[in-house]
Design an enzyme around this catalytic site. Structure first.
Site, PDB file in Angstrom:
ATOM      1  N   ASN A  67       0.827  -1.208   0.000  1.00 36.91           N
ATOM      2  CA  ASN A  67       0.000   0.000   0.000  1.00 36.91           C
ATOM      3  C   ASN A  67       0.863   1.262   0.000  1.00 36.91           C
ATOM      4  O   ASN A  67       0.597   2.219  -0.741  1.00 36.91           O
ATOM      5  CB  ASN A  67      -0.900   0.018   1.238  1.00 36.91           C
ATOM      6  CG  ASN A  67      -2.065  -0.948   1.151  1.00 36.91           C
ATOM      7  OD1 ASN A  67      -2.336  -1.518   0.092  1.00 36.91           O
ATOM      8  ND2 ASN A  67      -2.751  -1.149   2.251  1.00 36.91           N
ATOM      9  N   ARG A 425     -10.248  -3.841 -14.904  1.00 37.09           N
ATOM     10  CA  ARG A 425      -9.125  -4.679 -14.478  1.00 37.09           C
ATOM     11  C   ARG A 425      -9.541  -6.129 -14.611  1.00 37.09           C
ATOM     12  O   ARG A 425     -10.656  -6.504 -14.229  1.00 37.09           O
ATOM     13  CB  ARG A 425      -8.716  -4.404 -13.026  1.00 37.09           C
ATOM     14  CG  ARG A 425      -8.248  -2.976 -12.762  1.00 37.09           C
ATOM     15  CD  ARG A 425      -7.675  -2.853 -11.347  1.00 37.09           C
ATOM     16  NE  ARG A 425      -7.538  -1.463 -10.936  1.00 37.09           N
ATOM     17  CZ  ARG A 425      -6.505  -0.696 -11.228  1.00 37.09           C
ATOM     18  NH1 ARG A 425      -5.517  -1.183 -11.964  1.00 37.09           N
ATOM     19  NH2 ARG A 425      -6.446   0.552 -10.798  1.00 37.09           N
ATOM     20  N   ARG A 455      -4.735   2.462 -14.006  1.00 36.30           N
ATOM     21  CA  ARG A 455      -3.363   2.596 -13.521  1.00 36.30           C
ATOM     22  C   ARG A 455      -2.788   1.256 -13.057  1.00 36.30           C
ATOM     23  O   ARG A 455      -3.422   0.505 -12.317  1.00 36.30           O
ATOM     24  CB  ARG A 455      -3.298   3.596 -12.371  1.00 36.30           C
ATOM     25  CG  ARG A 455      -1.875   4.092 -12.091  1.00 36.30           C
ATOM     26  CD  ARG A 455      -1.806   4.914 -10.829  1.00 36.30           C
ATOM     27  NE  ARG A 455      -2.645   6.077 -10.842  1.00 36.30           N
ATOM     28  CZ  ARG A 455      -2.250   7.289 -11.259  1.00 36.30           C
ATOM     29  NH1 ARG A 455      -1.027   7.457 -11.718  1.00 36.30           N
ATOM     30  NH2 ARG A 455      -3.076   8.312 -11.217  1.00 36.30           N
ATOM     31  N   HIS A 485     -14.985   3.359 -15.610  1.00 34.89           N
ATOM     32  CA  HIS A 485     -14.817   2.565 -14.397  1.00 34.89           C
ATOM     33  C   HIS A 485     -16.064   1.765 -14.051  1.00 34.89           C
ATOM     34  O   HIS A 485     -16.053   0.959 -13.112  1.00 34.89           O
ATOM     35  CB  HIS A 485     -14.453   3.523 -13.238  1.00 34.89           C
ATOM     36  CG  HIS A 485     -14.011   2.845 -11.986  1.00 34.89           C
ATOM     37  ND1 HIS A 485     -14.737   2.880 -10.819  1.00 34.89           N
ATOM     38  CD2 HIS A 485     -12.900   2.108 -11.701  1.00 34.89           C
ATOM     39  CE1 HIS A 485     -14.098   2.206  -9.869  1.00 34.89           C
ATOM     40  NE2 HIS A 485     -12.981   1.731 -10.383  1.00 34.89           N
ATOM     41  N   TYR A 518     -11.850  -9.699  -2.316  1.00 35.31           N
ATOM     42  CA  TYR A 518     -12.521  -8.417  -2.140  1.00 35.31           C
ATOM     43  C   TYR A 518     -14.005  -8.639  -1.838  1.00 35.31           C
ATOM     44  O   TYR A 518     -14.650  -9.491  -2.447  1.00 35.31           O
ATOM     45  CB  TYR A 518     -12.422  -7.557  -3.405  1.00 35.31           C
ATOM     46  CG  TYR A 518     -11.041  -7.077  -3.777  1.00 35.31           C
ATOM     47  CD1 TYR A 518      -9.908  -7.479  -3.077  1.00 35.31           C
ATOM     48  CD2 TYR A 518     -10.868  -6.211  -4.848  1.00 35.31           C
ATOM     49  CE1 TYR A 518      -8.647  -7.035  -3.435  1.00 35.31           C
ATOM     50  CE2 TYR A 518      -9.595  -5.759  -5.218  1.00 35.31           C
ATOM     51  CZ  TYR A 518      -8.491  -6.184  -4.510  1.00 35.31           C
ATOM     52  OH  TYR A 518      -7.240  -5.742  -4.865  1.00 35.31           O
ATOM     53  N   ARG A 614     -14.106   2.507   4.252  1.00 31.17           N
ATOM     54  CA  ARG A 614     -12.928   1.675   4.483  1.00 31.17           C
ATOM     55  C   ARG A 614     -11.651   2.498   4.614  1.00 31.17           C
ATOM     56  O   ARG A 614     -10.847   2.287   5.506  1.00 31.17           O
ATOM     57  CB  ARG A 614     -12.760   0.683   3.336  1.00 31.17           C
ATOM     58  CG  ARG A 614     -11.574  -0.268   3.511  1.00 31.17           C
ATOM     59  CD  ARG A 614     -11.213  -0.936   2.215  1.00 31.17           C
ATOM     60  NE  ARG A 614     -10.462  -0.051   1.334  1.00 31.17           N
ATOM     61  CZ  ARG A 614     -10.462  -0.138   0.011  1.00 31.17           C
ATOM     62  NH1 ARG A 614     -11.210  -1.028  -0.594  1.00 31.17           N
ATOM     63  NH2 ARG A 614      -9.742   0.695  -0.722  1.00 31.17           N
ATOM     64  N   HIS A 642     -14.780  -3.613  -0.397  1.00 24.21           N
ATOM     65  CA  HIS A 642     -14.691  -2.915  -1.684  1.00 24.21           C
ATOM     66  C   HIS A 642     -16.050  -2.486  -2.230  1.00 24.21           C
ATOM     67  O   HIS A 642     -16.124  -1.659  -3.138  1.00 24.21           O
ATOM     68  CB  HIS A 642     -13.984  -3.833  -2.694  1.00 24.21           C
ATOM     69  CG  HIS A 642     -13.574  -3.165  -3.959  1.00 24.21           C
ATOM     70  ND1 HIS A 642     -14.200  -3.381  -5.167  1.00 24.21           N
ATOM     71  CD2 HIS A 642     -12.584  -2.274  -4.214  1.00 24.21           C
ATOM     72  CE1 HIS A 642     -13.619  -2.659  -6.110  1.00 24.21           C
ATOM     73  NE2 HIS A 642     -12.637  -1.969  -5.562  1.00 24.21           N
TER      74      HIS A 642
END
EC number: 2.7.4.1
Length: 754
Positions: A67, A425, A455, A485, A518, A614, A642
C-alpha cells in the site's frame, strides 16, 4: 457516538481567495493524504494483533508495504509535481503541496519505524519459534552455508551482472526493485601516475596511508530469481529444506545471499561494503489525451515515461556507510525527507511468499471457500436462473463463478446475438476475456470497452485489447478525458417473446482472482427498464453520443452527482418537516466536499447518518452543530471491503443502490460510473441488514474521531462478539445447508423417457 468538540469548526477559505489569510487551525475537511496514512495504520494494527494468526499478521504487514509503495508512487509523486509547478493552491484542509509533503514525510517515517518494530520484535521471533526462520549466513552451520554457496554458484552468479559506476551515472534501474550498491576500495592502477603526495602540517607521507577515491558498482537483482531461497535447517532432525515440510522452513533472502558471496563478482578487488537499496519512481504520469492521436500508442509511451520518471523515495539499509548513503542520495537527487534508512529487509512484500508456505496451515486463517448461491441451480443455465428473478451475489462469501459462467454460456448459446462488456481490471489468464474471444469467433456481435488508462494495469489491458481485436471483438478504448470505471455486462438473447437483455451490474472488477479476496456485490437481472438503460448507456459510451434520459440508472459524470445530492437533500427536507431521515452508506473513500457539505447539512437537520468508509474519509464526524448525528466506522478484516452500497429511508420507501463509484471528485466528475437501484424486495432487505450488521461489528471495526484519528471498537463483557465478515460467511454457508435440506425433503418422480 464519537467524541465531540465544543466549538463548531470554521471553513478555511481557498488560498486563491485569501492568499494572505492564515490557515484555519480546524478546517472543515480533513486532508486526504494524511487520512490515507491513517487507514494504512489500521491495516498495520492487524499485523500487531495477537488474536490474528501468525502468517496472516505477516500478510497484513506485507499489505501495508505494498500500500505504501503505491501511495508514494502516486500521491507523493503528484504532490511533488504540484510543488514544482510553484502553485500556492491549498487543498480543502488548507494545506499547500509543500506543507502536505512535509506532513506526509513525517507520518511515513513514523509508519515505517512501526512496521519494522513489528517485524523485528513480533513477527520474526514468533515465526522462528514455529520454525520459519530467516538464516543469517554469518552465523549458520557449515552445512547450511555450503547449501547457500551451491545455490549461489549454480543459480545466481550466471544470471546477475554487476555494473561499475562512473561519475554517478547509474543504469536505468526499475522502481521498487532490490539493488545492491557495492563500495570498492580504489586501486593504484586507476590513480594518476608519477604524482607526489604533498605533506602538510603534521601528516606523514607514507605509502600505507595513501588512499584513493572509493569506487562504486551496482548489482540489480531483477525479478527473474526468487527472492526467498530455501535452505536446509541447521539442527539435526527434519530439514525443512523445501517448502511443504511439516516442521520447519529455513530461508535466506536473495540480497543477503548475494551480499555474502559478493566478492565473487569482483575478483582482485577489495569490497568495502555491499548494501541493498530501493528506489521509487513517480508514477503520476498521465496521458495528454489532447495530443494523443493513437490512444494505444500513447499509453505505451506513458508506461515508458513512468519507467524513466524521477525518483521520489530512496530506501537503503540503515547500516550503509556514509560513502554509500551520500553517493545514492546525490546520484538520485532525492529530497532528504524521503530518504528512509531501514533496519531490516527492504520491501516487505516478500512476506506474501511466507504466507503461502505449504505445511503451516495452523498459522493461517481457517479456509472460507466461497459458497454457491441458492438462487442458481447447477443443472440450469444462467439464463433460466436469472429469468426466475433478480439474483444478488455477495462476494467472496458467494462464488464469482456465476458471473464467469454467464459470459461463457453466452459465448456458445446459439440464441445469444450480442455481448457488451466493460473491462477495467482483469486477471492474468482471464476466462471472461477468453469467453469474449470465443463468442466473437462464433460470429456473435461482441463489443468490449477496455480501459487502457487503468493505472498499473495498462500493459495487461493493451495486451488483451490487441488479442480481442485479432479475434474480431469490437474494442473501444474508453472515452477521451475520462476513465471508464463502470462494471456492466449486457447479453442480448433471442427468446420466443422477442429480444431479452440479461445484465450484470457489479461493484468490483471482472477479475475472478480478486473476487476471492474483495468484498463486492453482483446484481444479475433481466429487468426490462434496467436492460434498456444499460444498452443506452453502453451505446452512448461507444458511440460518443449524448445519453438520453435514463429510467433508473444514474451515470457519472452526467447525472450521478446530481442524483446522489438529491437523495441526501431529500432526507434533509423530510427531517426538517418532522419525518424520520436516515442514510447508511458503505464506501471506499469520502473526499468530495460538495457531498460532505450536503451530509453536514443533513446532520444539522437531524438526519441519522451512518458511514462505513474503508479508507479515506475527509468528513469530520460527531461535532456539535455540524455533524453530531454522523457516525463513521472503518472495517479492516480478512477481506478487503470494496463494495459501494447505500441506503436512503426515503419516507419509508427504502431506496437501495449499488455503485462502482466512491464519493470522490474523480469518480463523480472524471470517470464513467454507474449508480444502480436495487428493486427486488428480498434483495433490498438483505442489503439493508448487511449495512446495519457492519455497525454492530465489535471485533474489527474502528470508529472515527472528529480530529481524523480512529479508535478501535472493543466488545464489552455484556456484549456478544460480532464480526461482520464472519457473520456474512456463516449466513452463506447456512443458506446452502438449508437448500440441501429442503431438496432432500422434496420427492422427485422418475418420468418416462420420450
Amino acid at each position: 457516538m464519537p467524541a465531540s468538540r465544543t466549538a463548531k469548526p470554521k471553513v478555511a477559505r481557498p488560498a486563491s481567495e485569501t492568499p494572505s489569510q492564515p490557515v484555519d487551525p480546524l478546517p472543515r475537511y480533513l486532508n486526504r493524504e494524511l487520512e490515507w496514512l491513517e487507514f494504512n495504520s489500521r491495516v498495520l494494527d492487524q499485523a500487531s494483533d495477537s488474536s490474528v494468526r501468525l502468517l496472516e499478521r505477516a500478510k497484513f504487514l506485507a499489505i501495508t508495504g505494498s500500500n505504501l509503495d503505491e501511495f508514494v508512487m502516486v500521491r507523493v509523486g503528484s504532490l511533488k509535481l504540484q510543488g514544482q509547478s510553484g502553485a500556492g493552491r491549498r487543498d480543502p484542509a488548507g494545506l499547500t503541496a509543500s506543507e502536505q509533503l512535509q506532513a506526509v514525510a513525517r507520518r511515513c517515517h513514523r509508519h515505517v519505524t512501526r512496521q519494522y518494530e513489528i517485524l523485528r520484535n513480533e513477527i520474526q521471533p514468533s515465526l522462528a519459534e514455529r520454525q520459519v526462520t530467516r538464516v543469517d549466513l554469518n552465523q549458520c552451520s557449515d552445512r547450511t552455508l555450503a547449501a547457500a554457496e551451491r545455490h549461489f554458484r549454480g543459480d545466481v552468479v550466471a544470471v546477475l551482472s554487476p555494473q561499475a559506476l562512473h561519475d554517478r551515472r547509474f543504469p536505468m534501474l526499475p522502481g521498487l526493485g532490490i539493488h545492491l550498491c557495492v563500495q570498492l576500495r580504489g586501486v593504484a592502477e586507476l590513480a594518476p601516475q608519477n604524482t607526489t603526495k604533498v605533506v602538510t602540517g603534521d601528516s606523514p607521507n607514507t605509502d600505507a596511508d595513501q588512499e584513493f577515491e572509493p569506487q562504486f558498482a551496482v548489482i540489480p537483482l531483477g525479478r527473474t530469481l526468487p527472492r526467498i531461497v530455501p535452505l536446509p535447517a541447521d539442527k539435526s532432525g527434519p530439514t525443512g529444506a523445501m517448502p511443504g515440510g511439516d516442521n520447519s522452513y529455513h530461508y535466506v533472502l536473495l540480497e543477503d545471499l548475494v551480499t555474502h558471496f559478493v566478492d565473487d563478482f569482483f575478483p582482485g578487488r577489495e569490497v568495502i561494503q555491499c548494501k541493498p537499496f530501493r528506489i521509487t519512481r513517480n508514477a503520476d504520469v498521465e496521458l495528454r489525451e489532447d495530443g494523443a492521436g493513437d490512444l494505444l500508442g500513447g499509453m505505451e509511451e506513458v508506461l515508458e515515461s513512468r519507467r524513466l520518471s524521477d525518483v521520489v523515495r530512496l530506501e537503503m539499509d540503515a547500516s550503509s556507510s556514509d560513502a554509500i548513503r551520500n553517493y545514492l542520495i546525490e546520484s538520485f537527487y532525492v529530497d532528504p525527507e524521503f530518504v528512509f534508512q531501514i533496519d531490516g529487509p527492504l520491501d516487505l512484500t516478500y512476506l506474501f511468499g511466507l504466507h503461502s508456505l505449504e505445511g503451516f496451515s495452523s498459522l493461517r486463517d481457517e479456509p472460507w471457500p466461497p459458497q454457491r448461491s441458492p438462487a442458481i441451480a447447477a443443472d440450469e443455465t444462467m439464463f433460466t436462473s436469472i429469468a426466475e428473478g433478480d439474483i444478488m451475489l455477495m462476494h467472496p462469501y458467494e462464488t464469482f463463478d456465476p458471473v464467469v459462467r454467464l459470459v461463457e454460456e453466452a459465448a456458445i448459446d446459439p440464441d445469444v446475438l450480442a455481448v457488451k462488456q466493460i473491462l477495467y481490471r482483469t486477471s492474468r489468464n482471464s476466462p471472461i476475456v477468453a469467453a469474449l474471444i470465443r463468442a466473437a469467433e462464433r460470429g456473435k456481435y461482441v463489443t468490449a470497452i477496455v480501459e487502457l488508462k487503468a493505472r498499473f494495469d495498462e500493459a495487461r489491458n493493451i495486451e488483451w485489447a490487441r488479442e480481442m481485436e485479432q479475434a474480431g471483438v469490437q474494442v473501444i478504448y474508453g472515452i477521451r478525458g475520462l476513465k471508464t470505471h463502470a462494471k456492466v455486462c449486457i447479453i442480448v438473447r433471442r427468446e420466443p417473446q422477442g429480444l431479452v437483455r440479461y445484465v450484470h451490474f457489479g461493484t468490483g472488477n471482472y477479475n475472478e482472482v480478486t473476487a476471492n479476496l474483495y468484498g463486492d456485490i453482483s446484481l444479475l437481472t433481466k429487468d426490462e427498464s434496467l436492460g434498456t438503460d444499460a444498452t443506452m448507456f453502453f451505446n452512448a459510451v461507444t458511440g460518443a453520443s449524448q445519453p438520453q434520459p435514463f429510467q433508473q440508472l444514474a451515470i457519472a459524470p452526467l447525472t450521478l452527482r446530481r442524483t446522489l445530492l438529491e437523495m441526501i437533500r431529500g432526507e434533509t427536507e423530510r427531517s426538517k418537516q418532522g419525518q424520520r431521515g436516515e442514510i447508511i452508506a458503505k464506501l471506499n473513500a469520502l473526499v468530495d466536499t460538495e457531498v460532505i457539505d450536503a451530509l453536514y447539512e443533513a446532520s444539522q437537520a437531524g438526519v441519522k447518518i451512518q458511514l462505513n468508509v474503508r479508507g479515506v474519509c475527509c468528513l469530520r464526524p460527531g461535532i456539535p452543530g455540524l455533524s453530531e448525528t454522523i457516525e463513521v466506522i472503518s472495517i479492516v478484516d480478512r477481506f478487503l471491503e470494496h463494495a459501494r452500497l447505500m441506503y436512503f429511508r426515503h419516507g419509508g420507501d427504502h431506496k437501495i443502490f449499488i455503485s462502482s463509484a466512491d464519493w470522490m471528485p474523480r469518480n463523480l466528475d472524471r470517470r464513467v460510473e454507474l449508480l444502480v437501484p436495487v428493486n427486488g424486495p428480498e434483495i433490498r432487505k438483505k442489503l439493508r441488514e448487511t449495512l446495519q450488521l457492519y455497525f454492530r461489528d465489535n471485533q474489527n471495526a474502528w470508529r472515527m474521531q472528529p480530529d481524523g484519528s480512529y479508535e478501535r471498537i472493543r466488545v464489552s463483557k455484556k456484549q456478544k462478539p460480532v464480526r461482520a465478515q464472519e457473520t456474512l460467511y456463516r449466513e452463506a454457508v447456512q443458506a446452502m445447508k438449508d437448500l440441501k435440506q429442503s431438496s432432500q425433503m422434496t420427492f422427485e418422480t422418475h418420468r418416462p423417457t420420450k
